[in-house]
Design a protein around this motif. Sequence first.
Motif, PDB file in Angstrom:
ATOM      1  N   GLY A  96       0.790  -1.234   0.002  1.00  0.00           N
ATOM      2  CA  GLY A  96      -0.066  -0.136   0.006  1.00  0.00           C
ATOM      3  C   GLY A  96       0.941   1.316   0.157  1.00  0.00           C
ATOM      4  O   GLY A  96       2.063   1.186   0.566  1.00  0.00           O
ATOM      5  N   ARG A  97       0.201   2.288  -0.753  1.00  0.00           N
ATOM      6  CA  ARG A  97       1.233   3.700  -0.576  1.00  0.00           C
ATOM      7  C   ARG A  97      -0.117   4.609  -0.382  1.00  0.00           C
ATOM      8  O   ARG A  97      -1.186   4.662  -0.775  1.00  0.00           O
ATOM      9  N   LYS A  98       0.216   5.423   0.721  1.00  0.00           N
ATOM     10  CA  LYS A  98      -0.544   6.582   0.994  1.00  0.00           C
ATOM     11  C   LYS A  98       0.047   7.723   0.541  1.00  0.00           C
ATOM     12  O   LYS A  98       1.220   7.912   0.582  1.00  0.00           O
ATOM     13  N   TYR A  99      -0.648   8.652  -0.049  1.00  0.00           N
ATOM     14  CA  TYR A  99       0.035   9.950  -0.565  1.00  0.00           C
ATOM     15  C   TYR A  99      -0.443  11.155   0.493  1.00  0.00           C
ATOM     16  O   TYR A  99      -1.692  11.302   1.044  1.00  0.00           O
ATOM     17  N   PRO A 100       0.638  12.096   0.685  1.00  0.00           N
ATOM     18  CA  PRO A 100       0.378  13.097   1.723  1.00  0.00           C
ATOM     19  C   PRO A 100      -0.262  14.292   0.965  1.00  0.00           C
ATOM     20  O   PRO A 100       0.126  14.723  -0.114  1.00  0.00           O
ATOM     21  N   HIS A 101      -1.589  14.592   1.792  1.00  0.00           N
ATOM     22  CA  HIS A 101      -2.171  15.922   1.086  1.00  0.00           C
ATOM     23  C   HIS A 101      -1.981  16.948   2.206  1.00  0.00           C
ATOM     24  O   HIS A 101      -2.301  16.517   3.449  1.00  0.00           O
ATOM     25  N   GLY A 102      -1.437  17.974   1.691  1.00  0.00           N
ATOM     26  CA  GLY A 102      -1.177  19.186   2.612  1.00  0.00           C
ATOM     27  C   GLY A 102      -2.315  19.575   3.517  1.00  0.00           C
ATOM     28  O   GLY A 102      -3.411  19.798   2.647  1.00  0.00           O
ATOM     29  N   LEU A 103      -2.119  20.097   4.923  1.00  0.00           N
ATOM     30  CA  LEU A 103      -3.385  20.668   5.333  1.00  0.00           C
ATOM     31  C   LEU A 103      -2.892  21.871   5.854  1.00  0.00           C
ATOM     32  O   LEU A 103      -3.611  22.730   6.602  1.00  0.00           O
ATOM     33  N   ASP A 104      -1.859  22.690   5.468  1.00  0.00           N
ATOM     34  CA  ASP A 104      -1.265  23.710   5.876  1.00  0.00           C
ATOM     35  C   ASP A 104      -1.693  24.889   4.942  1.00  0.00           C
ATOM     36  O   ASP A 104      -1.915  26.139   5.312  1.00  0.00           O
TER      37      ASP A 104
END
Lengths: 262, 262
Positions: free
Chosen positions: B95-103
Amino acid sequence: MPPTDRIRDHAGQGATTVAAHRARRRLRADRARQLADLLRHQILGGGFPSGTLPHESTLAADYRASRNTVREALDLLRAEGLVERQPGVGTVVVGRKYPHGLDRLMGLAETLHEHGRVTNEVRTMGPAPAPLPVADRLRVPAGTDVLYIERLRRLNGLPLSLDLTYIPLDIGTALLGCDLENTDVFHLLEAVTGRPLGHAEITLEAVNADAHSAAVLQAPRGAAVLMLERLTHLADGRPVDLEFIRFRGDRITMSGLLRRSL
Amino acid sequence: MPPTDRIRDHAGQGATTVAAHRARRRLRADRARQLADLLRHQILGGGFPSGTLPHESTLAADYRASRNTVREALDLLRAEGLVERQPGVGTVVVGRKYPHGLDRLMGLAETLHEHGRVTNEVRTMGPAPAPLPVADRLRVPAGTDVLYIERLRRLNGLPLSLDLTYIPLDIGTALLGCDLENTDVFHLLEAVTGRPLGHAEITLEAVNADAHSAAVLQAPRGAAVLMLERLTHLADGRPVDLEFIRFRGDRITMSGLLRRSL
């Protein structure tokens, strides 16, 4: 027309009918989801203060949807545990989600103080050797003892989250005698160190609850969980609190404001 | 000893054994969850660059856990779809999760540009009368037509999210001729209005996917979904884009930084 042609023609019509039926079903499902999203927002935002949703025909008119779509949308919200059908009353709001701020670093009792009382059941608490990645992130030598705490957190008695917490032992030892049942760790960290917290790096994910977490949170197995990983630092930059928090998805929303330019 | 006492005694011992067994099982489950959380962080953070996890005995030593706990933790991660057991190879990261910015307020292609190409399958697009709560939030009269768009968004071909979007028609009309398949709506809004976006109010929740959303996202029914509701404003404050976004929980993490004082 030869018989084979007639058969082909018939089969073609059959396929068209099936395809058209599927397309209609998909369209209605799309519209139901769309309507459910709007109703969910209204419900969670307190848009139905009486606790009862308007009659299906009123909803159909207000939301410009068919009665079938309204019924399907209400089914979706029922499956989420947000509403229930009560004979003779109609559709009533039964679920309640509590807003957790995403704009400022706050403890749970602090962020939910308007909504009731947070209590913490301490399931485990004591020193334990820090596994390598915990040690790295808390900047202590690998294998050093850290304080490990596991808490089930409730709002007005309802299970909200299961929190796993790692704290360096020089600070953690002072926490051992504190009232963890009724106080946020954030508050205690500031009291014990005499210094304010600074910032935290957070990561949010949606995961299905494993069997054991679900049991502790009194949620169905596989229930959606909002998972928050948070490394909190004192104002001087020292990392002092690594937490893995599983919020029941049906009880928490996280809200904040994002800006286009920083 | 009279027979009844003996029976009582025996029952008492039985209960103790069952309780002890349960306590041991609970403790192991707690430890497995704890270890799974640490390993998940390592996996998602690229902590195993070879793509293969160390042998169970190495993990047991590094994380100061028993082999049984290691096995249970790997079972949890397997159930999440993060790792798989491959005979002769060991436990590999799948599995690979991709980072979505919250800033910062960013579109999907923008926030994921390092990770590959985002493409959008436009499932529905066209003017539709705004239901009351949509009209309210976009500040247009109720029943006015707005542009409704439904997109399935993919990263490198993998389904990531299902987005439902409402845009006021004066801006929306200009979008009809744009390349929505390959461009973020944010980018198009700024291009079409000639003005920058300002801010967005967001809400994040974890929900179980309904059957239809799951089918569209090619995820199992009931899969955990990270639901983002977002009302985006132009820099002058006008609300121009209301979105309901369902991210596959197994493919997205949201990361950001929170400060204690604002």
